[in-house]
Design a protein around this motif. Structure first.
Motif, PDB file in Angstrom:
ATOM      1  N   ARG A  71     -11.176  85.174  23.387  1.00 42.89           N
ATOM      2  CA  ARG A  71     -12.397  85.039  22.586  1.00 42.89           C
ATOM      3  C   ARG A  71     -11.993  84.893  21.132  1.00 42.89           C
ATOM      4  N   ASN A  72     -12.518  83.873  20.475  1.00 40.50           N
ATOM      5  CA  ASN A  72     -12.178  83.670  19.073  1.00 40.50           C
ATOM      6  C   ASN A  72     -13.366  83.089  18.324  1.00 40.50           C
ATOM      7  N   SER A  73     -13.226  82.992  17.028  1.00 33.30           N
ATOM      8  CA  SER A  73     -14.336  82.573  16.167  1.00 33.30           C
ATOM      9  C   SER A  73     -14.456  81.060  16.042  1.00 33.30           C
ATOM     10  N   ASN A  74     -13.580  80.307  16.742  1.00 32.20           N
ATOM     11  CA  ASN A  74     -13.686  78.845  16.789  1.00 32.20           C
ATOM     12  C   ASN A  74     -13.753  78.241  15.386  1.00 32.20           C
ATOM     13  N   GLY A  75     -12.855  78.670  14.531  1.00 31.18           N
ATOM     14  CA  GLY A  75     -12.813  78.156  13.175  1.00 31.18           C
ATOM     15  C   GLY A  75     -13.526  79.015  12.160  1.00 31.18           C
ATOM     16  N   ASP A  76     -14.206  80.054  12.632  1.00 29.93           N
ATOM     17  CA  ASP A  76     -14.899  80.992  11.737  1.00 29.93           C
ATOM     18  C   ASP A  76     -15.858  80.248  10.799  1.00 29.93           C
ATOM     19  N   ILE A  77     -16.803  79.527  11.409  1.00 30.96           N
ATOM     20  CA  ILE A  77     -17.766  78.724  10.648  1.00 30.96           C
ATOM     21  C   ILE A  77     -19.143  79.387  10.745  1.00 30.96           C
ATOM     22  N   ARG A  78     -19.891  79.407   9.642  1.00 29.01           N
ATOM     23  CA  ARG A  78     -21.235  79.973   9.621  1.00 29.01           C
ATOM     24  C   ARG A  78     -22.179  79.021   8.906  1.00 29.01           C
ATOM     25  N   SER A  79     -23.436  79.063   9.293  1.00 24.36           N
ATOM     26  CA  SER A  79     -24.440  78.190   8.692  1.00 24.36           C
ATOM     27  C   SER A  79     -25.131  78.888   7.526  1.00 24.36           C
TER      28      SER A  79
END
Length: 779
Positions: A201-209
C-alpha cells in the motif's frame, strides 16, 4: 486520450520460452553469477551478450519492491511514466510507447513467458533474478525485440531443504510493503512447493487535490504458488501460478495559471509538492493471472528435450460512472467520465531440443514456437454534456443529455516460428555461433467507433465506423557471433544481429487520408565487447561498443496539429468552429535512425569488507534525415504555432520537418555507483551502503520540451544477523530531495474549454523508511 486508452488495451503480450533457475544462490564473486541470456546456464563472464544480472540479494539490499526501480541497477534502462503517453520502457536509447500501436521495443518475460507490461509494472516479490539483455533479441526467444529483453525469474522450491523469508517495509510516505516466501520439500529429491505473497500500500505519488479531499493511493495484493517435481532423474517439471490485484486512485499533477475560476495559480516548480485540481480521483482496477509450465527431459548425456508453456490473462477496469477525466478542472463541479474495460488472454507453447554436456565441438538448439492472443476492448469517453457552461457560472446541476465515443475491438493474434542455432567450439578456444528464426504473424483487430447520445439515461447510438487493422507479416531474424576466450575468465567477442518489429498504426487519429501507413521496421546491430576478471577474480570489467541501424524506426511525436476528419485539403476557413478545423494529437510514424554508444560495467572487492560497482551507459540515438510530423511556425513569430494559428495559416493539412534529432525522450548518458562497507558488531555485522544514480539531460522528439539531468543518492544503514536470520535496514531514498521535471504536457482541455493548466511529473520525493527481514532455513 481515447486513442491512448484504446491502444493500451489492444497492445498484447507475446511468446513464452524455457527458463532455468539462475541467480538464487549468493555468488562468491561477480564472475560466478549464473545467467540464462543464451537459454543455457552460463557464467555471466562467459556470455557474449551485454547483460545486467540483478540478483535477489541486490533487490533486497536496495529495497527494490517496484519493477520500475530495477532501472537504478541497469544504466540505459528507462521505465517511467510519460503522462498521456503512458509508461515508457527503453534500452540503449530505443523506446516505444503504447500510442504507436506497434509491438514493444523491449519485451518482458516472467519465468520465461512474455507478459503484459502493465502486469510487470506492479510490485515484485520473492524474485530469484532479473536479467536485462541489451540489443536485438529474437533468435533464441520467440518475440523479436529490437532494443532488448528483461527476464524475471521467481524463486524456485528446494527439493531437499525448508526455507522461508518474511519482511516488512514502512516509510514516511505512508507506504507499507509486506512479503513472505515459504518453501517446503514434500518428498525429498522428488517434490517441493513454495508459496509467496505480497501486500503493498502506498500513496501513489502522494498527490492531493486543492479542490476536494481527493488523494492518490495504490494497493496491491498478490499470491504465488510453485512446484518443482522430479519423478525420475532425467525429468524435471516446474510450474507456477500467480494472482495479482491492484487498485489505484490516480490524480494528475498540474502547473499553470488556471482560468481564475477553477483553481489557484500554480507556478513552475509547484508540482514538486504533488498538487492536483481534479475534484475526483480516476480509479483503475487491474487483475492478472500468470501461469507457466516447463518440463525438461535429459536424453542420455548428449541432449535435452524441453517444453515451455505460458498463460497470462490481464484485465483493467474503470467503470463509466466513476472517475474524473477533467484533469485541469476546466469545468468545475463536473467530472468527465470514461469507461475502460480491457482484457487480454495469451497462450504460448515452445518445444526445443538442445545439445548438452561439456567438451563438445558442436552445440545446437532447434525448436518451434506458437502463440495465440485474444483481446477484448470496450472503452468510451464522454465528449460533451455541459451545454450551458461559460467561464462565469453558478455551479452546474446534473447533466441529463450527453454524448460519448465508444470504441470496441476484438483482436486475434497468431504467431508461429521455427528456429535453430549452432555454436562451434574450435581448438583455438574460439566459439562461432550462427542462429536464425523464421517468423509468421497474423493479427486481426478491427475496431468499431460509435458516437452515442444519451438523453435521460436512454442511449441513441449512431452508425458504427469500422476501422480495419489486419497484419500478415513474414520475416527473418538472425545473428552471428565470434568469441575468443583469453584464459579462464576473459573473452573478447564480435556480433551481428538482424532484428524486426511489426507495424504500428494511427487508427484512432483522424489524420489526412494521404498520411503514410506506419510500416514495419528492420534493424542491423553490430557489437564489439570484452569481459574480463582480474586480481584473482576480485575485479570484473565488462565493456561493449555498439551501433544499430534502423530502417523505418517506429515512434511517436506528441502535440502535432492537423486538419480534422481526414481532410486532405487545407483546413476549413477561419470562422469555422475550431474543433472542426484543427486537432492536436500524438502521431506515430516511420523514420530511419542510427544508434551508437557503449556500455561499461566495473565491479570488485576493494577489501574483504568493501565492495563497489560502477556502470556507465551512453547511447546517441538520432534520426537520419527523417520527415517528422511537427508543429510549424507559419506566422513567423519565432514560436511554434498554437492550434488557432495553425488553422489560420496552414496551406496543407499536416506539416513535416526534417530531423536528425533524438528518436526518443530518453537520456544519452546514464551511470550508477553503488558501494557497501561492513563492520563486525559483536555476533552481528553492521553495514553502510550507498547508491548514486545519474540520468543525463534529454529532449522530446518534437523538440518542444527539454529536461534537466537527474542525480539521485540513496543511503542505507543497518545490521544483519542481529539474531540468527534477522536483518534490519534504515534507508533514505533521494536523500537530498532532488526534484526534477520528467514530463510536461500541453494545456489540458475539456470539451474545447482550456483549463490554463498542464500536466507535469517529477522524480519521486525523498522517502525515509525501515525494513526488517527474517530468514529461516535454506533462505
Amino acid at each position: 486520450m481515447l486513442a491512448g486508452i484504446a491502444l493500451s488495451g489492444i497492445s498484447v503480450a507475446a511468446h513464452a520460452q524455457d527458463a532455468q533457475p539462475a541467480g538464487e544462490q549468493q555468488a562468491t564473486a561477480p564472475s560466478d553469477i549464473i545467467v540464462t541470456a543464451t537459454r543455457r546456464n552460463e557464467r555471466l563472464q562467459d556470455v557474449p551478450v551485454t547483460v545486467t544480472a540483478v540478483t535477489n540479494e541486490q533487490l533486497q539490499d536496495l529495497n527494490i519492491t517496484q519493477f520500475r526501480d530495477v532501472q537504478v541497477l541497469s544504466p540505459g534502462l528507462v521505465i517511467e511514466d510519460r503522462g498521456a503517453q503512458g509508461n515508457v520502457t527503453a534500452l540503449r536509447g530505443i523506446s516505444t510507447t503504447v500510442n504507436s500501436g506497434s509491438p514493444q521495443a523491449v519485451i518482458i518475460y516472467f519465468n520465461e513467458a512474455p507478459i503484459q507490461d502493465t502486469l510487470a509494472f506492479q510490485s515484485i516479490y520473492d524474485i530469484g533474478q532479473i536479467e536485462v539483455l541489451r540489443g536485438p533479441q529474437g533468435t533464441l526467444r520467440g518475440v523479436a525485440a529490437p532494443a532488448g529483453s528483461i527476464t524475471i525469474t521467481t524463486r524456485r522450491p528446494d527439493l531437499n531443504n525448508f526455507g522461508a523469508t518474511i519482511d516488512g517495509t514502512f516509510t514516511d510516505q505512508t507506504n507499507v510493503n509486506g512479503q513472505f516466501g515459504i518453501g517446503v520439500p514434500l518428498i525429498n529429491d522428488v517434490l517441493a512447493v513454495r508459496v509467496a505473497g505480497l501486500y503493498d500500500r502506498n500513496s501513489n505519488g502522494d498527490i492531493r487535490s486543492l479542490n476536494s479531499d481527493a488523494k492518490s493511493r495504490s494497493e496491491t495484493k498478490s499470491i504465488r504458488a510453485s512446484a518443482l517435481f522430479q519423478p525420475i532423474e532425467p525429468l524435471t517439471i516446474f510450474g507456477s501460478y500467480q494472482y495479482l490485484r491492484n487498485e489505484t486512485d490516480n490524480l494528475t499533477i498540474v502547473e499553470g495559471n488556471g482560468r481564475g475560476y477553477n483553481g489557484p495559480v500554480l507556478p513552475e516548480g509547484s508540482g514538486r509538492r504533488g498538487i492536483a485540481v481534479q475534484e475526483e480521483t480516476s480509479p483503475r482496477r487491474v487483475t492478472g493471472h500468470l501461469a507457466s509450465l516447463s518440463a525438461k527431459l535429459d536424453i542420455g548425456d548428449e541432449a535435452a528435450l524441453s517444453y515451455i508453456g505460458g498463460y497470462s490473462k490481464y484485465s483493467a477496469l474503470t467503470r463509466a460512472d466513476e472517475g474524473d477525466g477533467d484533469s485541469g478542472n476546466a469545468i468545475p463541479n463536473f467530472s468527465q467520465h470514461a469507461l475502460f474495460d480491457v482484457s487480454v488472454t495469451d497462450w504460448s507453447h515452445e518445444l526445443r531440443l538442445d545439445s548438452q554436456g561439456p567438451g563438445r565441438f558442436w552445440d545446437y538448439t532447434v525448436g518451434a514456437f506458437f502463440r495465440r492472443t485474444t483481446s477484448n476492448t470496450n472503452v468510451a469517453q464522454q465528449v460533451f454534456g455541459v451545454p450551458s457552461f461559460t467561464p462565469t457560472f453558478d455551479p452546474i446541476g446534473p447533466v441529463d443529455t450527453f454524448g460519448f465515443i465508444r470504441a470496441q475491438s476484438q483482436g486475434k493474434l497468431k504467431d508461429k516460428s521455427v528456429f535453430a542455432s549452432s555454436t562451434f567450439h574450435l581448438p583455438t578456444k574460439t566459439d562461432i555461433t550462427l542462429g536464425a528464426r523464421r517468423l509468421w504473424s497474423k493479427n486481426n483487430a478491427p475496431t468499431s467507433l460509435t458516437f452515442v447520445t444519451s438523453v435521460f439515461g436512454t442511449e441513441f447510438p449512431g452508425t458504427p465506423s469500422i476501422i480495419p487493422d489486419t497484419v500478415d507479416e513474414k520475416a527473418w531474424v538472425y545473428d552471428a557471433k565470434i568469441v575468443q576466450h583469453i584464459g579462464e575468465d576473459s573473452i573478447v567477442y564480435a556480433s551481428y544481429g538482424r532484428g524486426f518489429r511489426g507495424p504500428g498504426n494511427n487508427k484512432y487519429v483522424a489524420l489526412p487520408a494521404s498520411f503514410p501507413r506506419v510500416s514495419s521496421e528492420k534493424q542491423d546491430s553490430y557489437e564489439l565487447g570484452f569481459k574480463g576478471s582480474f586480481l584473482d577474480r576480485r575485479l570484473r570489467v565488462d565493456f561493449a561498443v555498439f551501433q544499430q541501424d534502423i530502417k523505418g524506426f517506429i515512434t511517436t511525436v506528441a502535440d502535432v496539429p492537423y486538419c480534422s476528419f481526414g481532410n486532405d485539403a487545407p483546413c476549413p476557413p477561419v470562422g469555422s468552429p475550431p474543433q472542426n478545423r484543427v486537432t492536436s494529437s500524438s502521431i506515430a510514424f516511420n523514420g530511419d535512425a542510427r544508434v551508437r554508444g557503449f556500455d561499461l560495467d566495473i565491479s570488485g572487492k576493494i577489501t574483504d569488507r568493501w565492495t563497489a560497482q560502477g556502470t556507465v551507459s551512453y547511447a546517441k540515438a538520432n534520426f537520419k534525415n527523417a520527415q517528422v510530423p511537427c508543429r510549424p511556425d507559419l506566422d513567423g513569430d519565432g514560436q511554434a504555432d498554437t492550434d488557432d494559428e495553425f488553422g489560420a495559416n496552414a496551406t496543407q493539412p499536416i506539416y513535416f520537418c526534417s530531423s536528425n534529432g533524438a528518436i526518443a525522450d530518453v537520456p544519452k548518458w546514464n551511470f550508477t555507483l553503488q558501494s557497501e562497507y561492513t563492520v563486525p558488531l559483536a555476533q552481528a555485522e553492521a553495514f553502510v551502503r550507498a547508491l548514486f544514480v545519474y540520468k543525463g539531460k534529454r529532449a522530446e522528439v518534437s523538440g518542444l520540451n527539454s529536461y534537466e539531468a537527474q542525480p539521485i543518492l540513496n543511503l542505507y544503514l543497518g545490521a544483519r544477523e542481529i539474531v540468527p536470520g534477522l536483518e534490519v535496514t534504515m534507508f533514505a531514498k533521494n536523500i537530498f530531495n532532488t526534484r526534477k521535471l520528467t514530463y510536461t504536457s500541453s494545456d489540458l482541455v475539456t470539451f474545447g474549454f482550456p483549463s490554463g493548466y498542464h500536466q507535469v511529473t517529477y522524480t519521486p520525493q525523498r522517502e525515509v523508511g525501515i525494513t526488517a527481514r527474517m530468514r529461516f532455513g535454506s533462505d
